[in-house]
Write an enzyme that holds these catalytic residues in place. Structure first.
Site, PDB file in Angstrom:
ATOM      1  N   LYS A 131      78.851 -57.639  71.297  1.00 33.56           N
ATOM      2  CA  LYS A 131      77.658 -58.278  72.259  1.00 33.56           C
ATOM      3  C   LYS A 131      76.575 -57.727  71.112  1.00 33.56           C
ATOM      4  CE  LYS A 131      74.836 -60.373  75.094  1.00 33.56           C
ATOM      5  NZ  LYS A 131      75.330 -61.532  76.508  1.00 33.56           N
ATOM      6  N   ASP A 171      71.533 -65.294  73.681  1.00 31.67           N
ATOM      7  CA  ASP A 171      71.149 -64.973  75.033  1.00 31.67           C
ATOM      8  C   ASP A 171      69.597 -64.045  74.822  1.00 31.67           C
ATOM      9  OD1 ASP A 171      72.767 -62.252  76.496  1.00 31.67           O
ATOM     10  OD2 ASP A 171      70.805 -61.570  76.008  1.00 31.67           O
TER      11      ASP A 171
END
Ligand code: NAP
Length: 451
Positions: A131, A171
């Site tokens: 991430k 995201d």
């Protein structure tokens, strides 16, 4: 191994996490949720302890932190901080989104990267966990400012990613526009057309059809499976969805298509309540095209109410609650209110939107609860399908991808149910999803040796 010994082991590992990562509350919370679920695994298979699988899993393989300087439209220089955490590559290249939001810090990217390991494993696709992101605030910036920021961010990130090593996606704050700018800069830096380096691209240059819809649709498909287990469905249900971004929009769309009425959604300023059912065309135009606040909805739909502050959205009576905005947006008090108002099912479209206490309230009151790792895995699953299309240089039809997504969500549900039963916690999808995700990664790590 006895339950007590397994519990002691897991608690010892949690102490290491707290000691090594002080002040990283979100990361600690994400680890705690997983560790508590894994006690029955160590009772049954103590050999994982000899391989120090947990101790290795809680430590990212690599964390990259870098300076992101950029120039605004008035010529002023700004400096943000960029991150990429490459958490675990046991079952495939690191895979996970990029978040642009002022709250982004090491704790946030580590909690998201850690959860991603297990989520990606659950999808059945060959992808590891990672991430990244930046504390950059995209709201209120011009297209040119967003472009310059993305170019600066990718100038550094491009040294660390690639179609077979690490594949970022979107995201919070990173949608198709940002992915386009990031992809353009990657191509320029690397001098080749590596379509599979990012997912969530527009279909014109290698994006998969149905990727935009995948997380929201997938969350609703997961709810469908949970309801099916109780001989029920979405038809006629009242639904509340928090947020009004990518995940929320397509959760609203699919829930409505399946016969439910979605009466509320929100942004970080407040929420709208439209008893007749949210008009999704208005929401899409306001958020995707005009980039306005959700409050503007009431100017076009005077019967709808606007309430300042996003937390109270959970006071609206509903059958199904879908938290799709951000972490820790639903606490124990909100969970109790939802239960009092008769909520039947909750599924997490966002990552870690429910606090541990809120999850406990749902579970002790027999509310069907779909945890994030399982319920929102549809997005990354279709990202993996985008990678497959990119490497074989073909593009599948929307219906084909959507059908695969439905199958994947069904499998995730069934595998989570089975793991929960196998390990003595029938019906507990938090435990089931965590164990099912863990086993595949743990076995791969054992097979690959101590690396
Ligand atoms: P997005 O398009 O940027 O939308 C985020 C939404 O949440 C916006 O309505 C935003 O409101 C709201 N929000 C953000 N931060 C908030 C805060 N601190 N408090 C209240 N509301 C807040 O992002 P997204 O892609 O839909 O992601 C939403 C959630 O789903 C995140 O937890 C993300 O990690 C998770 N997720 C996303 C995907 C994906 O494929 N995109 C996949 C799996 C999981 P404002 O506009 O006011 O900020």
């Amino acid at each position: 191994m006895s339950n007590e010994k397994a519990l002691n082991y897991v608690n010892d590992v949690y102490e290491i996490v707290k000691e090594r990562n002080p002040n990283e509350e979100e990361f600690q919370q994400a680890v705690k949720e997983i560790l508590d679920s894994l006690v029955p695994v160590f009772e049954k298979e103590p050999s994982y302890i000899d391989h120090a699988i947990l101790e290795r899993m809680i430590e990212p393989e690599r964390i990259i932190s870098f300076r992101v300087p950029w120039v605004d439209d008035s010529g002023k220089v700004h400096v943000n901080r960029g991150f990429r955490v490459q958490f675990n590559s046991a079952i495939g290249p690191y895979k996970g989104g990029l978040r642009f939001h002022p709250s982004v810090n090491a704790s946030i990217v580590k909690f998201l990267g850690f959860e991603q390991i297990f989520k990606n494993s659950l999808t059945g696709q060959p992808i590891g966990g990672g991430k990244g992101g930046s504390d950059f605030e995209p709201k209120g910036k011009s297209d040119n400012e967003i472009m310059r920021f993305c170019q600066s961010f990718m100038s550094e990130l491009s040294k660390h990613i690639g179609p077979d090593t690490d594949v970022p996606a979107g995201d919070i704050g990173v949608g198709a526009r940002e992915i386009g700018y990031l992809f353009g800069q990657y191509k320029k830096m690397r001098g080749g057309y590596e379509a599979g380096v990012l997912t969530g691209k527009k279909p014109d240059f290698g994006g998969s059809l149905a990727r935009t819809e995948a997380t929201g649709y997938g969350t609703v498909y997961f709810v469908q499976e949970m309801l099916k287990g109780k001989q029920d469905d979405l038809n006629g249900k009242t639904v509340v969805v928090s947020g009004s971004g990518n995940v929320s929009t397509y959760a609203i769309e699919k829930a409505t298509e399946l016969g439910a009425t979605v009466v509320a959604c929100s942004d970080s300023n407040g929420y709208i309540y439209d008893k007749e059912g949210i008009n999704l065309d208005t929401v899409k135009r306001l958020k995707e095209v005009e980039r306005k606040r959700i409050k503007a909805y009431t100017e076009e739909h005077p019967n709808a109410e606007y309430h300042e502050g996003f937390e109270n959205i959970w006071t609206i009576p509903c059958d199904i609650a879908l938290p799709c905005a951000t972490q820790n947006e639903l606490n124990a008090e909100s969970a109790q209110t939802l239960v009092k108002n008769g909520v039947k099912a909750v599924a997490e479209g966002a990552n870690m939107p429910s606090t541990l206490d809120a999850i406990n309230v749902f579970q002790t009151n027999d509310v069907l609860f779909g945890p994030a790792k399982a319920a929102n895995a549809g997005g990354v699953a279709v990202s993996a399908l985008e990678m497959a299309q990119n490497s074989s240089r073909i593009a599948w039809k929307f219906e084909e991808v959507d059908a695969k997504l439905q199958e994947i969500m069904k499998d995730i549900y069934n595998n989570s149910v089975k793991a929960a039963e196998d390990y003595g916690k029938p019906g507990n999808l938090v435990v089931g999803a965590n164990i099912a995700g863990f086993l595949k990664v743990a076995n791969a790590m054992v097979d690959q040796g101590v690396i």
